[in-house]
Design a protein around this motif. Sequence first.
Motif, PDB file in Angstrom:
ATOM      1  N   VAL A  19       0.884  -1.260  -0.202  1.00 59.23           N
ATOM      2  CA  VAL A  19      -0.044  -0.004  -0.100  1.00 59.23           C
ATOM      3  C   VAL A  19       0.841   1.208  -0.033  1.00 59.23           C
ATOM      4  O   VAL A  19       0.452   2.288  -0.359  1.00 59.23           O
ATOM      5  CB  VAL A  19      -0.936   0.079   1.173  1.00 59.23           C
ATOM      6  N   ILE A  20       2.088   1.206   0.343  1.00 57.66           N
ATOM      7  CA  ILE A  20       3.006   2.330   0.246  1.00 57.66           C
ATOM      8  C   ILE A  20       3.496   2.485  -1.125  1.00 57.66           C
ATOM      9  O   ILE A  20       4.069   1.631  -1.886  1.00 57.66           O
ATOM     10  CB  ILE A  20       4.246   2.109   1.237  1.00 57.66           C
ATOM     11  N   PRO A  21       3.027   3.424  -1.839  1.00 54.89           N
ATOM     12  CA  PRO A  21       3.567   3.692  -3.132  1.00 54.89           C
ATOM     13  C   PRO A  21       5.093   3.483  -3.537  1.00 54.89           C
ATOM     14  O   PRO A  21       5.861   4.118  -2.731  1.00 54.89           O
ATOM     15  CB  PRO A  21       3.126   5.263  -3.712  1.00 54.89           C
ATOM     16  N   GLY A  22       5.361   2.625  -4.520  1.00 47.58           N
ATOM     17  CA  GLY A  22       6.547   2.288  -4.769  1.00 47.58           C
ATOM     18  C   GLY A  22       6.776   1.920  -6.299  1.00 47.58           C
ATOM     19  O   GLY A  22       5.818   2.719  -7.215  1.00 47.58           O
ATOM     20  N   PRO A  23       7.613   1.328  -7.056  1.00 46.69           N
ATOM     21  CA  PRO A  23       7.902   1.179  -8.159  1.00 46.69           C
ATOM     22  C   PRO A  23       6.695   0.652  -8.965  1.00 46.69           C
ATOM     23  O   PRO A  23       6.282   1.161 -10.098  1.00 46.69           O
ATOM     24  CB  PRO A  23       9.043   0.302  -8.438  1.00 46.69           C
ATOM     25  N   SER A  24       5.967  -0.351  -8.632  1.00 45.97           N
ATOM     26  CA  SER A  24       4.973  -1.105  -9.060  1.00 45.97           C
ATOM     27  C   SER A  24       3.714  -0.123  -9.066  1.00 45.97           C
ATOM     28  O   SER A  24       3.085   0.157 -10.343  1.00 45.97           O
ATOM     29  CB  SER A  24       4.439  -2.257  -8.492  1.00 45.97           C
ATOM     30  N   VAL A  25       3.407   0.702  -8.032  1.00 45.77           N
ATOM     31  CA  VAL A  25       2.395   1.708  -8.138  1.00 45.77           C
ATOM     32  C   VAL A  25       2.672   2.801  -9.183  1.00 45.77           C
ATOM     33  O   VAL A  25       1.414   2.955  -9.997  1.00 45.77           O
ATOM     34  CB  VAL A  25       2.279   2.344  -6.568  1.00 45.77           C
ATOM     35  N   LEU A  26       3.867   3.211  -9.241  1.00 47.09           N
ATOM     36  CA  LEU A  26       4.040   4.199 -10.326  1.00 47.09           C
ATOM     37  C   LEU A  26       4.047   3.682 -11.594  1.00 47.09           C
ATOM     38  O   LEU A  26       3.469   4.705 -12.247  1.00 47.09           O
ATOM     39  CB  LEU A  26       5.411   4.921  -9.943  1.00 47.09           C
ATOM     40  N   PHE A  27       4.295   2.579 -11.922  1.00 48.51           N
ATOM     41  CA  PHE A  27       4.296   2.075 -13.105  1.00 48.51           C
ATOM     42  C   PHE A  27       2.564   1.910 -13.454  1.00 48.51           C
ATOM     43  O   PHE A  27       2.236   2.400 -14.606  1.00 48.51           O
ATOM     44  CB  PHE A  27       4.941   0.477 -13.308  1.00 48.51           C
ATOM     45  N   VAL A  28       2.023   1.430 -12.538  1.00 45.63           N
ATOM     46  CA  VAL A  28       0.597   1.103 -13.014  1.00 45.63           C
ATOM     47  C   VAL A  28       0.036   2.522 -13.151  1.00 45.63           C
ATOM     48  O   VAL A  28      -0.957   2.503 -14.192  1.00 45.63           O
ATOM     49  CB  VAL A  28      -0.243   0.279 -11.704  1.00 45.63           C
ATOM     50  N   ILE A  29       0.002   3.352 -12.394  1.00 46.59           N
ATOM     51  CA  ILE A  29      -0.602   4.873 -12.489  1.00 46.59           C
ATOM     52  C   ILE A  29      -0.206   5.499 -13.851  1.00 46.59           C
ATOM     53  O   ILE A  29      -1.024   5.820 -14.602  1.00 46.59           O
ATOM     54  CB  ILE A  29      -0.162   5.548 -11.232  1.00 46.59           C
ATOM     55  N   GLY A  30       1.101   5.424 -13.978  1.00 46.54           N
ATOM     56  CA  GLY A  30       1.561   5.651 -15.299  1.00 46.54           C
ATOM     57  C   GLY A  30       1.167   5.100 -16.608  1.00 46.54           C
ATOM     58  O   GLY A  30       0.636   5.942 -17.704  1.00 46.54           O
ATOM     59  N   ARG A  31       0.761   3.608 -16.379  1.00 46.29           N
ATOM     60  CA  ARG A  31       0.285   2.997 -17.769  1.00 46.29           C
ATOM     61  C   ARG A  31      -1.036   3.516 -17.760  1.00 46.29           C
ATOM     62  O   ARG A  31      -1.676   3.540 -18.843  1.00 46.29           O
ATOM     63  CB  ARG A  31       0.558   1.481 -17.521  1.00 46.29           C
ATOM     64  N   SER A  32      -2.021   3.596 -16.726  1.00 47.36           N
ATOM     65  CA  SER A  32      -3.345   3.877 -16.609  1.00 47.36           C
ATOM     66  C   SER A  32      -3.666   5.308 -17.126  1.00 47.36           C
ATOM     67  O   SER A  32      -4.725   5.560 -17.982  1.00 47.36           O
ATOM     68  CB  SER A  32      -3.783   3.816 -15.149  1.00 47.36           C
ATOM     69  N   LEU A  33      -2.569   6.130 -16.660  1.00 46.67           N
ATOM     70  CA  LEU A  33      -3.042   7.456 -17.290  1.00 46.67           C
ATOM     71  C   LEU A  33      -2.617   7.448 -18.701  1.00 46.67           C
ATOM     72  O   LEU A  33      -3.404   8.358 -19.634  1.00 46.67           O
ATOM     73  CB  LEU A  33      -1.835   8.462 -16.812  1.00 46.67           C
ATOM     74  N   SER A  34      -1.798   6.844 -19.359  1.00 46.94           N
ATOM     75  CA  SER A  34      -1.280   6.701 -20.999  1.00 46.94           C
ATOM     76  C   SER A  34      -2.305   5.922 -21.587  1.00 46.94           C
ATOM     77  O   SER A  34      -2.878   6.178 -22.817  1.00 46.94           O
ATOM     78  CB  SER A  34       0.143   6.098 -20.945  1.00 46.94           C
ATOM     79  N   LEU A  35      -2.829   4.714 -21.041  1.00 53.24           N
ATOM     80  CA  LEU A  35      -3.703   3.611 -21.873  1.00 53.24           C
ATOM     81  C   LEU A  35      -5.288   3.839 -21.342  1.00 53.24           C
ATOM     82  O   LEU A  35      -5.870   2.958 -22.062  1.00 53.24           O
ATOM     83  CB  LEU A  35      -2.966   2.468 -21.855  1.00 53.24           C
ATOM     84  N   GLY A  36      -5.369   4.076 -20.187  1.00 49.82           N
ATOM     85  CA  GLY A  36      -6.616   3.955 -19.664  1.00 49.82           C
ATOM     86  C   GLY A  36      -6.798   2.930 -18.981  1.00 49.82           C
ATOM     87  O   GLY A  36      -5.959   2.195 -18.667  1.00 49.82           O
ATOM     88  N   ARG A  37      -8.140   2.676 -18.226  1.00 49.53           N
ATOM     89  CA  ARG A  37      -8.549   2.074 -17.234  1.00 49.53           C
ATOM     90  C   ARG A  37      -7.911   0.497 -17.616  1.00 49.53           C
ATOM     91  O   ARG A  37      -7.624  -0.405 -16.897  1.00 49.53           O
ATOM     92  CB  ARG A  37      -9.976   1.684 -16.782  1.00 49.53           C
ATOM     93  N   LYS A  38      -8.504   0.088 -18.810  1.00 46.69           N
ATOM     94  CA  LYS A  38      -8.219  -1.366 -19.223  1.00 46.69           C
ATOM     95  C   LYS A  38      -6.732  -1.706 -19.560  1.00 46.69           C
ATOM     96  O   LYS A  38      -6.381  -2.917 -19.080  1.00 46.69           O
ATOM     97  CB  LYS A  38      -8.925  -1.652 -20.709  1.00 46.69           C
ATOM     98  N   GLY A  39      -5.900  -0.729 -20.026  1.00 43.42           N
ATOM     99  CA  GLY A  39      -4.738  -0.870 -20.242  1.00 43.42           C
ATOM    100  C   GLY A  39      -4.002  -0.912 -18.781  1.00 43.42           C
ATOM    101  O   GLY A  39      -2.908  -1.639 -18.667  1.00 43.42           O
TER     102      GLY A  39
END
Length: 212
Positions: A19-39
């Motif tokens: 739950v502490i934001p780390g590399p995986s969280v940043l990756f997921v947020i970046g991908r979601s912002l770029s590709l949308g919810r499904k991406g």
Amino acid sequence: MPTGDALLTFGLASLVLIVIPGPSVLFVIGRSLSLGRKGGLLSVLGNEVGGLVPICLVAGGVGSIVAKSIVLFTIVKVFGALYLTYLGIQAIRHRRDGIETPDSGVTAIPPWRVFGEGVLVGATNPKTIVFFVAVLPQFVDFHAGRVPLQMLVLGAVFTAVAFACDSVWALLAGAARGWFSGSPRRLSVAGASGGAMMIGLGGTLLFADNRQ
């Protein structure tokens, strides 16, 4: 099999870490912002599947060799960091591809490719390798035998917790992209922001001492 107490304690420890934001969280947020919810959700699934690779390596005794070898560890770290940077650059280059609908960005990239990119990122995350090498043995009952199996079970618990938590981040970031979609300019900014986040993450992983 790990004891019930070990599974519960490890599950709680995993939850606190995840739950502490780390590399995986940043990756997921970046991908979601770029590709949308499904991406974003596809990236989460791929990232967690890729994370099973270091779990299996640790269970098989190879993970400690990679973590202790400067050469092997550096190769994994550099590849992972450069790949994240590549994904970030691609997100910036194609930031205008998903103008029509919030999730249209993912349609420009085949789902299998989005998933596969997540797998590579998860499999080459150096922090994951170090974490499992350092933490998994502490929850294993060596007197009970079947140590590799115990490690795999614990790894599966971590993966399940990570999938649930990272999916929430993907949904939240995907919803934010939905707001950005109200304006082509804002949506372009969302894609560029996600790409910049991944490039920054790649640089951080590249130059950080991940074995500390």
